[in-house]
Write an enzyme that holds these catalytic residues in place. Structure first.
Site, PDB file in Angstrom:
ATOM      1  N   TYR A   1     -15.527 -74.244 -23.608  1.00 45.79           N
ATOM      2  CA  TYR A   1     -15.574 -75.239 -22.535  1.00 45.79           C
ATOM      3  C   TYR A   1     -16.574 -76.365 -22.768  1.00 45.79           C
ATOM      4  O   TYR A   1     -16.619 -77.312 -21.986  1.00 45.79           O
ATOM      5  CB  TYR A   1     -15.894 -74.545 -21.202  1.00 45.79           C
ATOM      6  CG  TYR A   1     -14.866 -73.518 -20.830  1.00 45.79           C
ATOM      7  CD1 TYR A   1     -13.594 -73.894 -20.406  1.00 45.79           C
ATOM      8  CD2 TYR A   1     -15.152 -72.157 -20.919  1.00 45.79           C
ATOM      9  CE1 TYR A   1     -12.642 -72.944 -20.075  1.00 45.79           C
ATOM     10  CE2 TYR A   1     -14.206 -71.204 -20.584  1.00 45.79           C
ATOM     11  CZ  TYR A   1     -12.961 -71.604 -20.165  1.00 45.79           C
ATOM     12  OH  TYR A   1     -12.019 -70.668 -19.843  1.00 45.79           O
TER      13      TYR A   1
ATOM     14  N   HIS B   1      -6.762 -78.659 -17.432  1.00 42.40           N
ATOM     15  CA  HIS B   1      -7.569 -77.579 -18.011  1.00 42.40           C
ATOM     16  C   HIS B   1      -8.400 -78.137 -19.153  1.00 42.40           C
ATOM     17  O   HIS B   1      -7.874 -78.860 -20.007  1.00 42.40           O
ATOM     18  CB  HIS B   1      -6.687 -76.440 -18.530  1.00 42.40           C
ATOM     19  CG  HIS B   1      -5.878 -75.824 -17.436  1.00 42.40           C
ATOM     20  ND1 HIS B   1      -6.416 -74.926 -16.544  1.00 42.40           N
ATOM     21  CD2 HIS B   1      -4.591 -76.024 -17.064  1.00 42.40           C
ATOM     22  CE1 HIS B   1      -5.483 -74.590 -15.667  1.00 42.40           C
ATOM     23  NE2 HIS B   1      -4.373 -75.249 -15.955  1.00 42.40           N
TER      24      HIS B   1
END
EC number: 4.2.1.10
Length: 154
Positions: free
Chosen positions: A23, A105
């Site tokens: 991430y 996302h």
């Protein structure tokens, strides 16, 4: 000026510390700052919210639907996190609220574990974007501006 809502779901409050190899090192505060700055460039105010609770996200989607009807909101950029793969309730909330949604996302969910490949959000969303990191939120905002129908105040 219409606004845009950016909703982030479970565990996105941990950005910057949770699996940085997946991430990145940017925090949720960085995401929110980027979104507000991009919204300003696009001529829209951006409100950012995050919750680890499905019901809270649903309530915000319902509120957004009412704001769209009033001509106050253009739509939602939604990163539902893991709820993407499990929540029929979020799907139904989006459909019921008739609010334009871009599903986003940070990671490429289709290159990850098989259980992340299915989205219950996608059939209700206007578009799906993934894998562009935190910077992709700005692109998702641009996409929403491009695809959301023009709104007139009721």
């Amino acid at each position: 000026m219409t606004s845009i809502l950016v909703l982030n779901g479970p565990n996105l409050n941990l950005l910057g510390t949770r699996e940085p190899a997946v991430y990145g090192h940017e925090t949720l505060a960085d995401v929110e700052r980027l979104c507000r700055e991009e919204g300003e460039r696009l001529g829209h105010a951006v409100a950012c919210r995050q919750s680890n609770h499905e019901g809270q996200l649903i309530d915000w989607i319902h509120e957004a639907g009412r704001a769209c009807v009033r001509g106050e909101l253009l739509g939602i950029v939604l990163n539902a996190g893991a709820l993407t793969h499990t929540s029929l309730a979020l799907h139904d909330a989006i459909k019921g609220a008739s609010v334009p949604v871009i599903e986003y996302h940070i990671s490429n969910v289709h290159a990850r574990e098989p259980f992340r490949h299915h989205s219950w959000i996608a059939p209700a969303a206007r578009a799906v974007m993934a894998g562009l990191g935190v910077a992709g939120y700005a692109l998702a905002l641009r996409a929403l501006v491009l695809v959301a129908p023009p709104r007139q105040a009721a």
